[in-house]
Design a protein around this motif. Structure first.
Motif, PDB file in Angstrom:
ATOM      1  N   LYS A 132       0.846  -1.194   0.000  1.00 16.90           N
ATOM      2  CA  LYS A 132       0.000   0.000   0.000  1.00 16.90           C
ATOM      3  C   LYS A 132       0.876   1.237   0.000  1.00 16.90           C
ATOM      4  O   LYS A 132       1.732   1.389   0.881  1.00 16.90           O
ATOM      5  CB  LYS A 132      -0.935   0.011   1.219  1.00 16.90           C
ATOM      6  CG  LYS A 132      -1.962  -1.113   1.220  1.00 16.90           C
ATOM      7  CD  LYS A 132      -2.810  -1.082   2.485  1.00 16.90           C
ATOM      8  CE  LYS A 132      -3.819  -2.226   2.479  1.00 16.90           C
ATOM      9  NZ  LYS A 132      -4.609  -2.281   3.740  1.00 16.90           N
ATOM     10  N   LEU A 143      -3.250   4.668  -1.162  1.00 12.74           N
ATOM     11  CA  LEU A 143      -4.086   3.608  -0.591  1.00 12.74           C
ATOM     12  C   LEU A 143      -4.240   3.786   0.915  1.00 12.74           C
ATOM     13  O   LEU A 143      -5.326   3.570   1.462  1.00 12.74           O
ATOM     14  CB  LEU A 143      -3.482   2.234  -0.910  1.00 12.74           C
ATOM     15  CG  LEU A 143      -3.357   1.875  -2.400  1.00 12.74           C
ATOM     16  CD1 LEU A 143      -2.814   0.461  -2.559  1.00 12.74           C
ATOM     17  CD2 LEU A 143      -4.697   2.006  -3.102  1.00 12.74           C
ATOM     18  N   GLU A 157      -7.749   4.441   2.798  1.00  8.61           N
ATOM     19  CA  GLU A 157      -8.170   3.442   3.780  1.00  8.61           C
ATOM     20  C   GLU A 157      -8.426   4.063   5.144  1.00  8.61           C
ATOM     21  O   GLU A 157      -9.377   3.694   5.837  1.00  8.61           O
ATOM     22  CB  GLU A 157      -7.107   2.354   3.895  1.00  8.61           C
ATOM     23  CG  GLU A 157      -7.475   1.232   4.856  1.00  8.61           C
ATOM     24  CD  GLU A 157      -6.382   0.195   4.958  1.00  8.61           C
ATOM     25  OE1 GLU A 157      -6.712  -0.981   5.215  1.00  8.61           O
ATOM     26  OE2 GLU A 157      -5.193   0.546   4.795  1.00  8.61           O
ATOM     27  N   ASN A 158      -7.583   5.029   5.528  1.00  5.34           N
ATOM     28  CA  ASN A 158      -7.701   5.661   6.841  1.00  5.34           C
ATOM     29  C   ASN A 158      -8.508   6.953   6.810  1.00  5.34           C
ATOM     30  O   ASN A 158      -8.492   7.717   7.778  1.00  5.34           O
ATOM     31  CB  ASN A 158      -6.310   5.928   7.414  1.00  5.34           C
ATOM     32  CG  ASN A 158      -5.559   4.657   7.734  1.00  5.34           C
ATOM     33  OD1 ASN A 158      -5.808   4.005   8.742  1.00  5.34           O
ATOM     34  ND2 ASN A 158      -4.627   4.285   6.857  1.00  5.34           N
ATOM     35  N   ASN A 195      -6.702  -4.836  -4.234  1.00  6.91           N
ATOM     36  CA  ASN A 195      -7.654  -3.759  -3.944  1.00  6.91           C
ATOM     37  C   ASN A 195      -7.107  -2.425  -4.435  1.00  6.91           C
ATOM     38  O   ASN A 195      -5.969  -2.052  -4.117  1.00  6.91           O
ATOM     39  CB  ASN A 195      -7.923  -3.667  -2.443  1.00  6.91           C
ATOM     40  CG  ASN A 195      -8.659  -4.876  -1.909  1.00  6.91           C
ATOM     41  OD1 ASN A 195      -9.634  -5.323  -2.506  1.00  6.91           O
ATOM     42  ND2 ASN A 195      -8.201  -5.418  -0.792  1.00  6.91           N
ATOM     43  N   LEU A 244     -10.667   0.163  -1.229  1.00  2.00           N
ATOM     44  CA  LEU A 244     -10.367   0.519   0.159  1.00  2.00           C
ATOM     45  C   LEU A 244     -11.305   1.608   0.669  1.00  2.00           C
ATOM     46  O   LEU A 244     -11.616   1.652   1.856  1.00  2.00           O
ATOM     47  CB  LEU A 244      -8.910   0.983   0.266  1.00  2.00           C
ATOM     48  CG  LEU A 244      -7.863  -0.091  -0.043  1.00  2.00           C
ATOM     49  CD1 LEU A 244      -6.457   0.487   0.038  1.00  2.00           C
ATOM     50  CD2 LEU A 244      -8.014  -1.284   0.903  1.00  2.00           C
ATOM     51  N   LYS A 273     -14.378  -0.132   1.955  1.00  2.00           N
ATOM     52  CA  LYS A 273     -14.269  -0.944   3.166  1.00  2.00           C
ATOM     53  C   LYS A 273     -14.509  -0.082   4.399  1.00  2.00           C
ATOM     54  O   LYS A 273     -14.003   1.027   4.511  1.00  2.00           O
ATOM     55  CB  LYS A 273     -12.883  -1.594   3.252  1.00  2.00           C
ATOM     56  CG  LYS A 273     -12.700  -2.797   2.355  1.00  2.00           C
ATOM     57  CD  LYS A 273     -11.357  -3.466   2.630  1.00  2.00           C
ATOM     58  CE  LYS A 273     -11.194  -4.731   1.795  1.00  2.00           C
ATOM     59  NZ  LYS A 273      -9.899  -5.397   2.066  1.00  2.00           N
ATOM     60  N   ASN A 282     -13.712   0.361   8.188  1.00  2.59           N
ATOM     61  CA  ASN A 282     -12.760  -0.062   9.213  1.00  2.59           C
ATOM     62  C   ASN A 282     -13.442  -0.123  10.569  1.00  2.59           C
ATOM     63  O   ASN A 282     -14.531   0.419  10.784  1.00  2.59           O
ATOM     64  CB  ASN A 282     -11.578   0.908   9.272  1.00  2.59           C
ATOM     65  CG  ASN A 282     -10.796   0.921   7.969  1.00  2.59           C
ATOM     66  OD1 ASN A 282     -10.680  -0.103   7.298  1.00  2.59           O
ATOM     67  ND2 ASN A 282     -10.262   2.078   7.604  1.00  2.59           N
TER      68      ASN A 282
END
Length: 277
Positions: free
Chosen positions: A6, A10, A14-15, A43, A48, A51, A53
């Protein structure tokens, strides 16, 4: 890249690092290479973004508003690049939309329960205000002149305030009841949390606050004829104290109202800090 292959794009997606992602979008160099990277599971950035978390980075209360910002973040990442730019399937043959629907199923359920609880409590208050507003709008302070059928106090400024405020309270309280009923009878599908349900709740709360203010003004104007000669200016502090219980409800719901406005009209979800170029 880290051990999961990543890169910064990414990890930012994601975060939910919205400001970092927006900052990198402004830099045209290497955009095709760093935005097109996939991790060790195949992915893309869009996968991401889909998704959910375990951490909830959005600093906003309520599962429904969390879901609204998740949808906005997904759409923001999707629309930041040309169509078909991101890889469609990952190594598990899953699309980003399929991942989004599966990972947000629990949040959709919690958001529906939160909306129903909020709408239930607010609809009770709106129905009570509608009942009182209908009774007051059909009552004429001071009665009517015999043989003429016109109000006795029709030329008094307080009577005009009473009449207009009663009508406003009735109209907006009924509107609030209809909006809350629309939320309660909604199917609470995933797409509804993006705009439809939050806007209905915002419109319902706006109507409720206006009806609360109008019914208080109507109450004070209707009793002003009784107290104006005996108490004169002391009547105003008495009205203020009398209106406190209903005002407390509006004050308790006002933070939710501000959060709704912020979440609904903010195009890109925001964290509690921003990236500095």
């Amino acid at each position: 890249m880290n051990s999961e292959k990543k890169n910064i794009i990414l990890l930012a997606v994601e975060n939910r690092q919205t400001s970092v992602y927006a900052l990198l979008l402004k830099r045209e160099i290497l955009k095709d290479s760093i935005f097109h990277v996939v991790d060790h599971e195949g992915n893309s950035a869009l996968h991401l973004a889909a998704k959910l978390n375990d951490r909830h980075p959005w600093r906003i209360p309520g599962a429904a508003l969390q879901m609204q910002w998740e949808i906005k973040w997904y759409e923001y990442v999707k629309n930041s690049m040309p169509m078909h730019f991101f890889v469609r399937y990952n190594n598990n043959s899953k699309t980003a939309r399929e991942i989004f629907t599966k990972s947000h199923a629990d949040l959709v359920e919690k958001g529906g329960e939160w909306l129903n609880d909020t709408s239930n409590s607010c609809s009770v208050v709106a129905a009570l205000i509608a009942t009182v507003a209908f009774a007051t709008s059909a009552t004429v302070p001071g009665g009517v002149k015999e043989g003429l059928g016109v109000p006795t106090l029709e030329n008094q400024p307080a009577f005009n305030v009473f009449s207009i405020a009663s009508l406003i309270a009735l109209c907006f309280s009924v509107t609030a009841v209809v909006m809350f009923l629309a939320i309660l009878t909604s199917r609470h599908q995933e797409k509804d949390f993006g705009s439809d349900l939050p806007k209905k709740l915002l419109f319902g709360l706006s109507s409720l606050f206006i009806s609360i203010a109008a019914i208080l003004v109507s109450f004070c104007a209707g009793h002003f004829f009784v107290l104006k000669d005996e108490l004169k200016y002391y009547a105003f502090p008495i009205y203020a104290v009398t209106c406190l219980p209903v005002t407390f409800f509006a004050v308790m719901q006002f933070p939710l109202y501000l959060d709704l406005i912020w979440a609904t009209f903010k195009k890109v979800p925001q964290r509690s800090y921003a990236a500095v170029s």
